[in-house]
Design an enzyme around this catalytic site. Structure first.
Site, PDB file in Angstrom:
ATOM      1  N   GLU A 187       0.755 -15.518 -21.068  1.00 49.59           N
ATOM      2  CA  GLU A 187      -0.144 -14.911 -20.097  1.00 49.59           C
ATOM      3  C   GLU A 187      -1.011 -13.929 -20.869  1.00 49.59           C
ATOM      4  O   GLU A 187      -0.566 -12.848 -21.225  1.00 49.59           O
ATOM      5  CB  GLU A 187       0.619 -14.154 -19.006  1.00 49.59           C
ATOM      6  CG  GLU A 187      -0.327 -13.608 -17.958  1.00 49.59           C
ATOM      7  CD  GLU A 187       0.043 -12.242 -17.374  1.00 49.59           C
ATOM      8  OE1 GLU A 187      -0.451 -11.922 -16.286  1.00 49.59           O
ATOM      9  OE2 GLU A 187       0.800 -11.485 -18.017  1.00 49.59           O
ATOM     10  N   ASP A 234       4.897 -12.500 -20.608  1.00 48.97           N
ATOM     11  CA  ASP A 234       4.156 -11.564 -19.764  1.00 48.97           C
ATOM     12  C   ASP A 234       3.207 -10.706 -20.603  1.00 48.97           C
ATOM     13  O   ASP A 234       3.607 -10.168 -21.639  1.00 48.97           O
ATOM     14  CB  ASP A 234       5.163 -10.659 -19.042  1.00 48.97           C
ATOM     15  CG  ASP A 234       4.519  -9.806 -17.982  1.00 48.97           C
ATOM     16  OD1 ASP A 234       3.967 -10.379 -17.035  1.00 48.97           O
ATOM     17  OD2 ASP A 234       4.566  -8.564 -18.109  1.00 48.97           O
ATOM     18  N   ASP A 243      16.618 -15.775  -3.843  1.00 52.74           N
ATOM     19  CA  ASP A 243      17.668 -15.612  -4.850  1.00 52.74           C
ATOM     20  C   ASP A 243      18.024 -16.955  -5.488  1.00 52.74           C
ATOM     21  O   ASP A 243      17.450 -17.993  -5.135  1.00 52.74           O
ATOM     22  CB  ASP A 243      18.906 -14.929  -4.246  1.00 52.74           C
ATOM     23  CG  ASP A 243      19.389 -15.632  -2.980  1.00 52.74           C
ATOM     24  OD1 ASP A 243      19.209 -16.862  -2.877  1.00 52.74           O
ATOM     25  OD2 ASP A 243      19.943 -14.940  -2.084  1.00 52.74           O
ATOM     26  N   ASP A 268      19.718 -11.633   2.826  1.00 55.76           N
ATOM     27  CA  ASP A 268      19.196 -10.266   2.755  1.00 55.76           C
ATOM     28  C   ASP A 268      17.663 -10.224   2.829  1.00 55.76           C
ATOM     29  O   ASP A 268      17.055  -9.159   2.680  1.00 55.76           O
ATOM     30  CB  ASP A 268      19.700  -9.549   1.485  1.00 55.76           C
ATOM     31  CG  ASP A 268      19.193 -10.215   0.208  1.00 55.76           C
ATOM     32  OD1 ASP A 268      18.495 -11.261   0.308  1.00 55.76           O
ATOM     33  OD2 ASP A 268      19.489  -9.705  -0.891  1.00 55.76           O
TER      34      ASP A 268
HETATM   35  C1  GLC Z   1       1.906  -9.621 -15.570  1.00 58.49           C
HETATM   36  C2  GLC Z   1       2.665 -10.096 -14.358  1.00 58.49           C
HETATM   37  C3  GLC Z   1       2.435  -9.133 -13.255  1.00 58.49           C
HETATM   38  C4  GLC Z   1       2.964  -7.785 -13.676  1.00 58.49           C
HETATM   39  C5  GLC Z   1       2.338  -7.338 -15.002  1.00 58.49           C
HETATM   40  C6  GLC Z   1       3.106  -6.219 -15.619  1.00 58.49           C
HETATM   41  O1  GLC Z   1       0.558  -9.635 -15.361  1.00 58.49           O
HETATM   42  O2  GLC Z   1       2.290 -11.397 -14.033  1.00 58.49           O
HETATM   43  O3  GLC Z   1       3.015  -9.544 -12.047  1.00 58.49           O
HETATM   44  O4  GLC Z   1       2.649  -6.841 -12.705  1.00 58.49           O
HETATM   45  O5  GLC Z   1       2.351  -8.365 -15.950  1.00 58.49           O
HETATM   46  O6  GLC Z   1       4.327  -6.670 -16.123  1.00 58.49           O
END
Ligand code: GLC
Length: 535
Positions: free
Chosen positions: A257, A196, A26, A22
Protein backbone atom coordinates in the site's frame (compact mmCIF):
# COMPACT_ATOMS: atom_id res chain seq x y z
CA UNK A 1 3.24 -17.43 -9.56
CA UNK A 2 -0.39 -17.43 -8.60
CA UNK A 3 -0.49 -13.76 -7.63
CA UNK A 4 0.27 -12.50 -11.13
CA UNK A 5 -3.33 -12.90 -12.26
CA UNK A 6 -5.23 -13.70 -9.06
CA UNK A 7 -8.49 -12.18 -7.89
CA UNK A 8 -8.12 -11.33 -4.22
CA UNK A 9 -11.07 -10.60 -1.95
CA UNK A 10 -10.45 -8.14 0.87
CA UNK A 11 -11.91 -9.21 4.20
CA UNK A 12 -12.33 -6.24 6.51
CA UNK A 13 -12.62 -8.53 9.48
CA UNK A 14 -14.47 -6.15 11.81
CA UNK A 15 -17.31 -5.99 9.34
CA UNK A 16 -17.37 -9.31 7.53
CA UNK A 17 -19.31 -11.63 9.87
CA UNK A 18 -19.71 -11.97 13.61
CA UNK A 19 -19.53 -15.42 15.17
CA UNK A 20 -19.90 -14.61 18.88
CA UNK A 21 -22.67 -12.03 18.89
CA UNK A 22 -20.76 -8.99 20.15
CA UNK A 23 -21.51 -7.02 16.98
CA UNK A 24 -17.90 -7.08 15.79
CA UNK A 25 -16.77 -9.38 12.98
CA UNK A 26 -14.38 -12.16 13.99
CA UNK A 27 -12.52 -15.28 12.93
CA UNK A 28 -15.42 -17.58 13.75
CA UNK A 29 -17.69 -15.52 11.48
CA UNK A 30 -15.11 -15.57 8.71
CA UNK A 31 -14.47 -19.32 9.02
CA UNK A 32 -18.22 -19.92 8.72
CA UNK A 33 -18.36 -18.04 5.49
CA UNK A 34 -15.18 -19.07 3.75
CA UNK A 35 -17.38 -21.17 1.49
CA UNK A 36 -19.23 -18.04 0.39
CA UNK A 37 -15.92 -16.41 -0.58
CA UNK A 38 -14.63 -19.48 -2.40
CA UNK A 39 -18.01 -19.71 -4.14
CA UNK A 40 -17.56 -16.23 -5.58
CA UNK A 41 -14.70 -17.63 -7.63
CA UNK A 42 -11.80 -15.69 -6.15
CA UNK A 43 -8.29 -17.03 -5.59
CA UNK A 44 -7.26 -15.49 -2.30
CA UNK A 45 -8.28 -13.36 0.63
CA UNK A 46 -6.50 -10.45 2.23
CA UNK A 47 -7.50 -10.01 5.86
CA UNK A 48 -7.14 -6.61 7.53
CA UNK A 49 -5.24 -6.60 10.86
CA UNK A 50 -6.50 -9.11 13.40
CA UNK A 51 -3.73 -8.56 15.94
CA UNK A 52 -4.21 -7.46 19.56
CA UNK A 53 -4.99 -3.77 19.40
CA UNK A 54 -6.70 -1.03 21.38
CA UNK A 55 -8.52 -0.31 18.06
CA UNK A 56 -7.72 3.39 18.05
CA UNK A 57 -7.50 3.01 14.26
CA UNK A 58 -9.47 -0.14 13.58
CA UNK A 59 -6.58 -2.50 14.32
CA UNK A 60 -3.88 -0.52 12.48
CA UNK A 61 -2.57 0.21 15.95
CA UNK A 62 -0.97 -3.11 16.78
CA UNK A 63 0.14 -3.97 20.30
CA UNK A 64 1.34 -7.52 19.52
CA UNK A 65 2.24 -8.56 15.98
CA UNK A 66 2.30 -12.27 16.71
CA UNK A 67 -1.11 -12.96 18.15
CA UNK A 68 -4.82 -12.44 17.50
CA UNK A 69 -6.99 -9.94 19.36
CA UNK A 70 -9.32 -11.84 21.73
CA UNK A 71 -12.25 -9.94 20.21
CA UNK A 72 -11.43 -11.64 16.90
CA UNK A 73 -10.46 -15.05 18.26
CA UNK A 74 -7.30 -16.96 19.03
CA UNK A 75 -4.06 -17.86 17.35
CA UNK A 76 -5.27 -21.47 17.12
CA UNK A 77 -8.37 -20.29 15.25
CA UNK A 78 -6.18 -18.26 12.92
CA UNK A 79 -4.14 -21.35 12.14
CA UNK A 80 -7.29 -23.36 11.53
CA UNK A 81 -8.58 -20.64 9.24
CA UNK A 82 -5.45 -20.75 7.10
CA UNK A 83 -5.77 -24.52 6.76
CA UNK A 84 -9.49 -24.33 5.92
CA UNK A 85 -8.94 -21.56 3.38
CA UNK A 86 -6.22 -23.58 1.68
CA UNK A 87 -8.50 -26.61 1.54
CA UNK A 88 -11.02 -24.44 -0.34
CA UNK A 89 -8.34 -23.28 -2.78
CA UNK A 90 -8.01 -19.81 -1.22
CA UNK A 91 -4.64 -18.31 -0.44
CA UNK A 92 -4.37 -16.08 2.61
CA UNK A 93 -2.71 -12.68 2.85
CA UNK A 94 -2.37 -10.85 6.15
CA UNK A 95 -1.75 -7.18 6.75
CA UNK A 96 1.49 -5.99 8.33
CA UNK A 97 1.80 -2.53 9.88
CA UNK A 98 5.49 -1.57 9.98
CA UNK A 99 5.35 2.23 10.07
CA UNK A 100 3.99 2.45 13.59
CA UNK A 101 2.95 0.34 16.53
CA UNK A 102 0.14 0.99 18.96
CA UNK A 103 0.98 3.24 21.88
CA UNK A 104 0.02 0.18 23.95
CA UNK A 105 2.82 -1.90 22.40
CA UNK A 106 5.27 -2.93 25.16
CA UNK A 107 8.07 -1.13 23.32
CA UNK A 108 6.27 2.18 23.46
CA UNK A 109 5.10 1.72 27.02
CA UNK A 110 8.73 1.06 27.97
CA UNK A 111 9.93 4.03 25.91
CA UNK A 112 7.62 6.46 27.71
CA UNK A 113 8.42 5.00 31.12
CA UNK A 114 12.20 4.89 30.76
CA UNK A 115 12.64 8.57 30.03
CA UNK A 116 14.71 10.88 27.88
CA UNK A 117 17.82 9.47 26.33
CA UNK A 118 16.90 5.87 27.18
CA UNK A 119 17.67 3.13 24.64
CA UNK A 120 13.95 2.20 24.62
CA UNK A 121 13.18 5.62 23.10
CA UNK A 122 15.48 4.91 20.18
CA UNK A 123 12.98 2.48 18.69
CA UNK A 124 10.67 5.44 18.06
CA UNK A 125 11.17 9.04 17.00
CA UNK A 126 11.32 11.05 20.20
CA UNK A 127 12.64 14.62 19.96
CA UNK A 128 12.78 17.74 22.12
CA UNK A 129 10.35 20.46 21.07
CA UNK A 130 11.15 23.93 19.78
CA UNK A 131 10.25 25.96 22.82
CA UNK A 132 6.65 25.00 23.46
CA UNK A 133 6.23 23.96 19.83
CA UNK A 134 6.60 20.50 18.26
CA UNK A 135 9.99 19.54 16.78
CA UNK A 136 8.87 20.27 13.22
CA UNK A 137 5.87 21.26 11.11
CA UNK A 138 4.73 17.83 9.93
CA UNK A 139 1.05 17.03 10.16
CA UNK A 140 -0.83 13.83 10.83
CA UNK A 141 -2.74 12.20 7.98
CA UNK A 142 -5.77 12.22 10.26
CA UNK A 143 -5.46 15.96 10.95
CA UNK A 144 -3.54 18.07 13.49
CA UNK A 145 0.18 17.97 14.21
CA UNK A 146 2.17 14.76 13.79
CA UNK A 147 3.68 15.17 17.26
CA UNK A 148 2.46 14.55 20.78
CA UNK A 149 4.24 15.39 24.01
CA UNK A 150 4.88 12.87 26.78
CA UNK A 151 4.85 13.95 30.45
CA UNK A 152 8.61 14.56 30.61
CA UNK A 153 8.30 17.12 27.81
CA UNK A 154 9.70 15.17 24.85
CA UNK A 155 7.62 14.75 21.72
CA UNK A 156 7.11 11.64 19.62
CA UNK A 157 6.25 11.43 15.95
CA UNK A 158 3.00 9.90 14.70
CA UNK A 159 2.12 10.34 11.05
CA UNK A 160 -1.32 8.95 11.94
CA UNK A 161 -3.13 8.96 15.28
CA UNK A 162 -1.28 9.79 18.54
CA UNK A 163 -2.06 6.16 19.45
CA UNK A 164 0.18 5.10 16.51
CA UNK A 165 3.77 6.17 17.29
CA UNK A 166 6.11 5.91 14.28
CA UNK A 167 8.95 3.44 14.57
CA UNK A 168 12.58 4.31 13.93
CA UNK A 169 13.56 2.12 10.99
CA UNK A 170 17.24 2.99 11.45
CA UNK A 171 17.13 0.83 14.56
CA UNK A 172 18.44 -2.70 13.85
CA UNK A 173 16.16 -4.19 16.50
CA UNK A 174 13.11 -2.83 14.68
CA UNK A 175 14.24 -4.35 11.40
CA UNK A 176 14.97 -7.72 12.94
CA UNK A 177 11.63 -7.80 14.76
CA UNK A 178 9.64 -7.31 11.57
CA UNK A 179 11.65 -9.81 9.55
CA UNK A 180 11.00 -12.35 12.31
CA UNK A 181 7.33 -11.42 12.42
CA UNK A 182 7.02 -12.20 8.72
CA UNK A 183 8.57 -15.59 9.42
CA UNK A 184 6.24 -16.16 12.35
CA UNK A 185 3.22 -16.01 10.03
CA UNK A 186 4.86 -17.58 7.00
CA UNK A 187 5.71 -20.55 9.20
CA UNK A 188 1.96 -20.83 9.87
CA UNK A 189 1.19 -21.16 6.18
CA UNK A 190 0.28 -17.54 5.43
CA UNK A 191 0.87 -16.89 1.72
CA UNK A 192 1.82 -13.24 1.84
CA UNK A 193 1.34 -9.78 3.27
CA UNK A 194 -0.25 -6.53 2.37
CA UNK A 195 2.15 -3.85 3.64
CA UNK A 196 0.48 -0.93 5.36
CA UNK A 197 1.74 2.53 4.31
CA UNK A 198 4.73 0.87 2.72
CA UNK A 199 6.17 4.18 1.51
CA UNK A 200 6.44 5.86 4.89
CA UNK A 201 8.91 3.92 7.02
CA UNK A 202 12.05 5.99 6.53
CA UNK A 203 12.33 9.61 7.61
CA UNK A 204 14.93 12.11 6.45
CA UNK A 205 17.72 12.46 9.02
CA UNK A 206 17.23 15.61 11.06
CA UNK A 207 13.47 15.51 10.40
CA UNK A 208 13.47 18.84 8.52
CA UNK A 209 10.42 21.08 8.21
CA UNK A 210 8.21 20.66 5.20
CA UNK A 211 7.90 24.43 4.95
CA UNK A 212 6.21 25.58 1.76
CA UNK A 213 5.96 21.98 0.55
CA UNK A 214 3.35 21.27 3.22
CA UNK A 215 0.77 23.50 1.59
CA UNK A 216 1.65 22.46 -1.94
CA UNK A 217 1.05 18.76 -1.46
CA UNK A 218 -1.91 16.60 -0.78
CA UNK A 219 -1.43 14.69 2.44
CA UNK A 220 -0.53 11.05 1.89
CA UNK A 221 1.16 11.45 -1.44
CA UNK A 222 4.13 13.41 -2.58
CA UNK A 223 5.66 15.17 -5.51
CA UNK A 224 9.41 14.97 -5.45
CA UNK A 225 11.71 14.48 -2.53
CA UNK A 226 9.84 14.38 0.72
CA UNK A 227 11.13 13.99 4.28
CA UNK A 228 8.80 11.12 5.16
CA UNK A 229 7.03 9.72 2.10
CA UNK A 230 8.63 7.43 -0.44
CA UNK A 231 12.25 7.88 0.52
CA UNK A 232 14.93 6.01 -1.35
CA UNK A 233 16.22 4.16 1.73
CA UNK A 234 12.92 2.31 2.19
CA UNK A 235 13.78 0.02 -0.70
CA UNK A 236 16.53 -1.57 1.32
CA UNK A 237 13.90 -2.78 3.81
CA UNK A 238 11.91 -4.46 1.05
CA UNK A 239 14.96 -6.09 -0.44
CA UNK A 240 15.46 -7.74 2.94
CA UNK A 241 11.77 -8.75 3.14
CA UNK A 242 11.99 -10.25 -0.33
CA UNK A 243 14.83 -12.45 0.81
CA UNK A 244 12.67 -13.61 3.72
CA UNK A 245 9.73 -14.42 1.41
CA UNK A 246 11.92 -16.16 -1.16
CA UNK A 247 13.36 -18.50 1.45
CA UNK A 248 9.98 -20.27 1.60
CA UNK A 249 8.66 -22.96 -0.69
CA UNK A 250 6.47 -21.86 -2.33
CA UNK A 251 7.80 -18.31 -2.07
CA UNK A 252 5.55 -15.91 -0.21
CA UNK A 253 4.39 -12.62 -1.75
CA UNK A 254 3.78 -8.96 -0.92
CA UNK A 255 1.42 -6.25 -2.04
CA UNK A 256 2.36 -2.71 -1.08
CA UNK A 257 0.00 0.00 0.00
CA UNK A 258 2.01 2.96 -1.26
CA UNK A 259 0.08 6.10 -2.07
CA UNK A 260 2.63 7.66 -4.39
CA UNK A 261 1.49 10.01 -7.14
CA UNK A 262 3.32 8.53 -10.06
CA UNK A 263 3.40 4.99 -11.47
CA UNK A 264 7.11 5.63 -12.11
CA UNK A 265 7.61 5.94 -8.37
CA UNK A 266 5.43 2.94 -7.62
CA UNK A 267 7.35 0.68 -9.98
CA UNK A 268 10.48 1.28 -7.95
CA UNK A 269 8.92 -0.87 -5.22
CA UNK A 270 8.42 -3.61 -7.79
CA UNK A 271 11.94 -4.14 -9.02
CA UNK A 272 12.79 -7.82 -9.26
CA UNK A 273 14.46 -8.01 -5.86
CA UNK A 274 11.78 -6.02 -4.01
CA UNK A 275 8.01 -6.39 -3.69
CA UNK A 276 5.88 -8.46 -6.03
CA UNK A 277 2.90 -6.16 -6.41
CA UNK A 278 1.43 -2.87 -5.23
CA UNK A 279 -2.07 -1.46 -5.19
CA UNK A 280 -2.79 0.64 -8.23
CA UNK A 281 -4.39 3.69 -6.65
CA UNK A 282 -4.12 5.65 -9.86
CA UNK A 283 -6.81 3.35 -11.22
CA UNK A 284 -8.86 3.66 -8.05
CA UNK A 285 -8.88 7.45 -8.22
CA UNK A 286 -9.37 7.78 -11.97
CA UNK A 287 -12.67 9.42 -12.90
CA UNK A 288 -15.20 7.35 -14.84
CA UNK A 289 -14.09 8.80 -18.16
CA UNK A 290 -12.62 7.00 -21.12
CA UNK A 291 -9.64 9.31 -21.58
CA UNK A 292 -8.58 9.20 -17.95
CA UNK A 293 -9.05 5.47 -17.62
CA UNK A 294 -7.18 4.77 -20.84
CA UNK A 295 -4.27 6.99 -19.81
CA UNK A 296 -4.18 5.31 -16.41
CA UNK A 297 -4.10 1.86 -17.95
CA UNK A 298 -1.38 2.81 -20.43
CA UNK A 299 0.83 4.33 -17.75
CA UNK A 300 0.28 1.46 -15.38
CA UNK A 301 1.16 -1.16 -17.94
CA UNK A 302 4.21 0.72 -19.18
CA UNK A 303 5.64 1.25 -15.72
CA UNK A 304 5.06 -2.31 -14.62
CA UNK A 305 6.52 -3.69 -17.81
CA UNK A 306 9.65 -1.63 -17.26
CA UNK A 307 10.44 -3.64 -14.13
CA UNK A 308 8.81 -6.93 -15.18
CA UNK A 309 6.12 -6.65 -12.50
CA UNK A 310 2.50 -7.60 -12.66
CA UNK A 311 -0.04 -4.78 -12.26
CA UNK A 312 -2.98 -4.77 -9.86
CA UNK A 313 -6.40 -3.22 -10.32
CA UNK A 314 -8.46 -2.01 -7.40
CA UNK A 315 -11.50 0.26 -7.10
CA UNK A 316 -12.47 0.13 -3.43
CA UNK A 317 -11.05 -0.68 -0.02
CA UNK A 318 -11.62 0.12 3.64
CA UNK A 319 -10.06 3.59 3.32
CA UNK A 320 -12.03 5.07 0.43
CA UNK A 321 -15.67 5.77 -0.35
CA UNK A 322 -17.25 2.78 -2.10
CA UNK A 323 -16.90 3.13 -5.84
CA UNK A 324 -20.60 2.62 -6.45
CA UNK A 325 -21.19 5.93 -4.67
CA UNK A 326 -18.23 7.63 -6.34
CA UNK A 327 -19.48 6.59 -9.76
CA UNK A 328 -22.98 7.69 -8.81
CA UNK A 329 -21.83 11.27 -9.12
CA UNK A 330 -22.70 12.27 -12.66
CA UNK A 331 -20.18 15.09 -12.44
CA UNK A 332 -17.39 12.67 -11.63
CA UNK A 333 -14.87 14.74 -13.51
CA UNK A 334 -12.40 15.07 -10.67
CA UNK A 335 -10.64 12.16 -9.03
CA UNK A 336 -12.48 11.26 -5.87
CA UNK A 337 -11.46 9.11 -3.01
CA UNK A 338 -13.07 10.04 0.25
CA UNK A 339 -16.58 10.60 1.40
CA UNK A 340 -15.66 14.27 1.87
CA UNK A 341 -15.20 14.52 -1.91
CA UNK A 342 -18.75 13.29 -2.46
CA UNK A 343 -20.90 15.06 0.07
CA UNK A 344 -23.01 17.82 -1.43
CA UNK A 345 -22.81 16.38 -4.94
CA UNK A 346 -26.06 14.74 -6.06
CA UNK A 347 -25.95 10.95 -6.24
CA UNK A 348 -27.74 8.66 -8.67
CA UNK A 349 -27.17 5.21 -7.16
CA UNK A 350 -28.72 3.41 -10.11
CA UNK A 351 -26.20 5.06 -12.37
CA UNK A 352 -23.50 4.09 -9.86
CA UNK A 353 -24.64 0.47 -9.97
CA UNK A 354 -24.62 0.40 -13.78
CA UNK A 355 -21.10 1.81 -13.87
CA UNK A 356 -19.89 -0.60 -11.18
CA UNK A 357 -21.09 -3.51 -13.30
CA UNK A 358 -19.32 -2.12 -16.34
CA UNK A 359 -16.18 -1.40 -14.31
CA UNK A 360 -16.04 -5.01 -13.16
CA UNK A 361 -15.78 -6.29 -16.73
CA UNK A 362 -13.14 -3.70 -17.53
CA UNK A 363 -11.15 -4.55 -14.41
CA UNK A 364 -11.31 -8.29 -14.96
CA UNK A 365 -10.19 -7.87 -18.57
CA UNK A 366 -6.97 -6.07 -17.65
CA UNK A 367 -3.75 -8.04 -17.35
CA UNK A 368 -2.69 -8.54 -13.75
CA UNK A 369 -4.35 -9.23 -10.43
CA UNK A 370 -7.58 -7.73 -9.11
CA UNK A 371 -8.61 -6.76 -5.58
CA UNK A 372 -12.29 -6.76 -4.64
CA UNK A 373 -13.48 -5.18 -1.41
CA UNK A 374 -16.04 -7.13 0.60
CA UNK A 375 -19.57 -5.96 -0.10
CA UNK A 376 -18.92 -4.65 -3.58
CA UNK A 377 -20.30 -7.96 -4.84
CA UNK A 378 -23.53 -7.03 -3.02
CA UNK A 379 -23.62 -3.59 -4.65
CA UNK A 380 -23.24 -1.82 -1.33
CA UNK A 381 -23.11 1.97 -1.51
CA UNK A 382 -21.14 4.17 0.85
CA UNK A 383 -23.21 4.90 3.96
CA UNK A 384 -23.02 8.66 3.78
CA UNK A 385 -25.30 9.54 6.67
CA UNK A 386 -24.06 7.52 9.64
CA UNK A 387 -25.16 9.31 12.82
CA UNK A 388 -22.34 11.44 14.16
CA UNK A 389 -22.33 9.67 17.50
CA UNK A 390 -21.69 6.37 15.71
CA UNK A 391 -18.49 7.55 13.98
CA UNK A 392 -15.31 5.94 15.31
CA UNK A 393 -12.73 6.63 12.60
CA UNK A 394 -10.05 8.82 14.25
CA UNK A 395 -10.30 11.14 11.26
CA UNK A 396 -13.61 12.46 12.61
CA UNK A 397 -12.13 13.60 15.90
CA UNK A 398 -8.72 14.64 14.58
CA UNK A 399 -10.30 16.82 11.89
CA UNK A 400 -12.17 18.75 14.56
CA UNK A 401 -15.39 16.95 13.58
CA UNK A 402 -15.34 18.20 10.01
CA UNK A 403 -14.29 15.09 8.07
CA UNK A 404 -16.57 12.09 8.63
CA UNK A 405 -13.77 9.75 7.68
CA UNK A 406 -13.96 6.18 6.49
CA UNK A 407 -16.67 4.52 8.55
CA UNK A 408 -19.17 4.74 5.69
CA UNK A 409 -17.37 2.02 3.72
CA UNK A 410 -16.87 -0.16 6.81
CA UNK A 411 -20.47 -0.85 7.77
CA UNK A 412 -21.00 -4.55 8.61
CA UNK A 413 -22.16 -6.71 5.71
CA UNK A 414 -25.84 -7.58 5.35
CA UNK A 415 -26.18 -11.35 5.04
CA UNK A 416 -29.84 -12.21 5.48
CA UNK A 417 -33.21 -11.19 6.85
CA UNK A 418 -35.13 -7.99 6.34
CA UNK A 419 -33.91 -5.78 9.17
CA UNK A 420 -30.58 -4.96 10.87
CA UNK A 421 -28.39 -6.73 11.91
CA UNK A 422 -29.18 -8.61 8.67
CA UNK A 423 -27.70 -11.88 9.88
CA UNK A 424 -24.32 -10.28 10.58
CA UNK A 425 -24.13 -12.34 13.75
CA UNK A 426 -26.18 -13.87 16.53
CA UNK A 427 -26.25 -10.62 18.54
CA UNK A 428 -28.77 -7.78 18.24
CA UNK A 429 -26.39 -5.04 17.10
CA UNK A 430 -23.47 -4.23 14.84
CA UNK A 431 -20.53 -1.96 15.74
CA UNK A 432 -21.61 0.51 13.07
CA UNK A 433 -25.34 0.75 12.33
CA UNK A 434 -26.57 -0.72 9.04
CA UNK A 435 -29.13 1.21 7.01
CA UNK A 436 -32.60 -0.39 7.03
CA UNK A 437 -32.62 0.18 3.26
CA UNK A 438 -30.09 -2.65 2.84
CA UNK A 439 -32.79 -5.35 3.05
CA UNK A 440 -32.78 -6.00 -0.72
CA UNK A 441 -28.96 -6.08 -0.72
CA UNK A 442 -28.40 -9.04 1.62
CA UNK A 443 -26.53 -12.00 0.20
CA UNK A 444 -29.62 -14.09 0.89
CA UNK A 445 -31.94 -11.76 -1.01
CA UNK A 446 -29.63 -11.72 -4.02
CA UNK A 447 -28.60 -15.37 -4.19
CA UNK A 448 -30.21 -17.15 -7.10
CA UNK A 449 -31.57 -13.95 -8.64
CA UNK A 450 -29.84 -13.70 -12.03
CA UNK A 451 -30.43 -9.93 -12.16
CA UNK A 452 -28.66 -9.30 -8.83
CA UNK A 453 -25.22 -7.80 -8.36
CA UNK A 454 -24.11 -10.88 -6.45
CA UNK A 455 -24.97 -13.31 -9.23
CA UNK A 456 -23.44 -10.93 -11.75
CA UNK A 457 -20.13 -10.91 -9.83
CA UNK A 458 -20.21 -14.70 -9.58
CA UNK A 459 -20.84 -15.03 -13.28
CA UNK A 460 -18.10 -12.58 -14.24
CA UNK A 461 -15.58 -14.30 -11.97
CA UNK A 462 -16.56 -17.70 -13.35
CA UNK A 463 -16.21 -16.41 -16.89
CA UNK A 464 -12.79 -14.93 -16.19
CA UNK A 465 -11.61 -18.34 -15.06
CA UNK A 466 -13.18 -19.98 -18.10
CA UNK A 467 -11.56 -17.65 -20.65
CA UNK A 468 -7.83 -18.36 -20.56
CA UNK A 469 -7.11 -15.42 -22.90
CA UNK A 470 -7.96 -13.09 -20.00
CA UNK A 471 -4.96 -14.31 -18.11
CA UNK A 472 -2.54 -15.18 -20.84
CA UNK A 473 -3.24 -13.35 -24.10
CA UNK A 474 -1.47 -10.14 -25.13
CA UNK A 475 -3.22 -6.87 -24.35
CA UNK A 476 -4.05 -4.25 -26.97
CA UNK A 477 -6.34 -1.23 -27.15
CA UNK A 478 -8.60 -1.05 -30.20
CA UNK A 479 -9.59 2.42 -31.28
CA UNK A 480 -12.28 1.94 -33.89
CA UNK A 481 -15.07 2.71 -31.41
CA UNK A 482 -14.05 6.33 -30.85
CA UNK A 483 -12.53 8.24 -27.95
CA UNK A 484 -15.30 7.60 -25.42
CA UNK A 485 -15.23 3.85 -25.66
CA UNK A 486 -12.53 1.67 -24.16
CA UNK A 487 -12.02 -1.47 -26.20
CA UNK A 488 -9.49 -4.01 -25.09
CA UNK A 489 -8.38 -6.98 -27.07
CA UNK A 490 -6.92 -10.00 -25.30
CA UNK A 491 -5.70 -12.16 -28.15
CA UNK A 492 -7.44 -12.36 -31.51
CA UNK A 493 -10.70 -13.84 -30.24
CA UNK A 494 -11.62 -11.72 -27.22
CA UNK A 495 -12.76 -8.14 -26.86
CA UNK A 496 -13.92 -6.12 -23.84
CA UNK A 497 -15.90 -3.04 -24.87
CA UNK A 498 -16.76 -0.38 -22.28
CA UNK A 499 -19.10 2.37 -23.37
CA UNK A 500 -18.36 5.61 -21.53
CA UNK A 501 -20.03 7.76 -24.19
CA UNK A 502 -23.54 9.10 -23.86
CA UNK A 503 -25.00 6.99 -26.65
CA UNK A 504 -25.24 3.31 -27.60
CA UNK A 505 -22.31 1.69 -29.37
CA UNK A 506 -22.57 -0.93 -32.08
CA UNK A 507 -20.67 -4.10 -31.19
CA UNK A 508 -18.67 -5.78 -33.95
CA UNK A 509 -20.62 -8.13 -36.17
CA UNK A 510 -20.02 -11.88 -36.20
CA UNK A 511 -19.18 -11.91 -32.50
CA UNK A 512 -20.92 -13.48 -29.54
CA UNK A 513 -21.62 -11.58 -26.36
CA UNK A 514 -20.21 -13.77 -23.60
CA UNK A 515 -21.21 -11.44 -20.81
CA UNK A 516 -22.57 -7.93 -20.61
CA UNK A 517 -23.23 -5.58 -17.75
CA UNK A 518 -26.56 -4.45 -19.27
CA UNK A 519 -28.87 -5.86 -21.92
CA UNK A 520 -27.47 -5.74 -25.42
CA UNK A 521 -30.31 -5.38 -27.91
CA UNK A 522 -29.62 -5.48 -31.64
CA UNK A 523 -25.86 -5.47 -31.05
CA UNK A 524 -26.13 -2.10 -29.30
CA UNK A 525 -24.21 -1.66 -26.06
CA UNK A 526 -25.93 1.03 -23.95
CA UNK A 527 -24.02 3.90 -22.25
CA UNK A 528 -22.27 3.07 -18.96
CA UNK A 529 -22.18 -0.60 -19.89
CA UNK A 530 -19.54 -3.13 -20.87
CA UNK A 531 -19.50 -6.40 -22.76
CA UNK A 532 -17.11 -9.27 -23.28
CA UNK A 533 -17.42 -10.49 -26.81
CA UNK A 534 -15.74 -13.42 -28.47
CA UNK A 535 -15.36 -14.40 -32.05
C1 GLC B 1 -3.35 2.44 5.96
C2 GLC B 1 -4.60 1.68 6.33
C3 GLC B 1 -5.50 2.60 7.06
C4 GLC B 1 -4.81 3.06 8.31
C5 GLC B 1 -3.45 3.69 8.00
C6 GLC B 1 -2.60 3.80 9.22
O1 GLC B 1 -3.61 3.45 5.08
O2 GLC B 1 -5.18 1.13 5.19
O3 GLC B 1 -6.74 2.02 7.35
O4 GLC B 1 -5.60 4.02 8.95
O5 GLC B 1 -2.72 2.91 7.10
O6 GLC B 1 -2.15 2.55 9.62
Amino acid sequence: MWWRDAVIYQVYIRSFADGNGDGLGDLAGLRDRLGYIAGLGVDAIWINPWYPSPMADGGYDVSDYRDVDPRFGTLAEAEALVTEAHALGLRVLLDIVPNHTSSAHPWFVEAVASGRGSPARERYLFRPGRGSMPPNDWSSVFGGPAWTQVPDGEWYLHLFDPAQPDLNWDHPGVRAYFAETLEFWFDRGVDGFRIDVAHSLIKEPGLPDLGARAAAQPVFAHAGAHPHWDREEVHEVYREWRRVADAYDPPRMFVAEAWVDEPERLSRYLRPDELHTAFNFLYLTAPWQAGDLRRTIVRTLAEHLAVGASPTWVLSNHDVARHLSRYARRDQEIPTRQLADLLGRPADLELGARRVRAALLLTLALPGSVYLYQGEELGLPEVEDLPEDALVDPTWRRSGFTDRGRDGCRVPLPWSGDAPPFGFGPGPTTWLPQPASWAPLTAEAQAGDPTSMLEYYREALRARRAIPALRTAPFRFRDEFGPDVIAIERGPGFLCVVNLSGSPVLLPSRTTVRLSSADVVGDLLPPDAAAWVTR
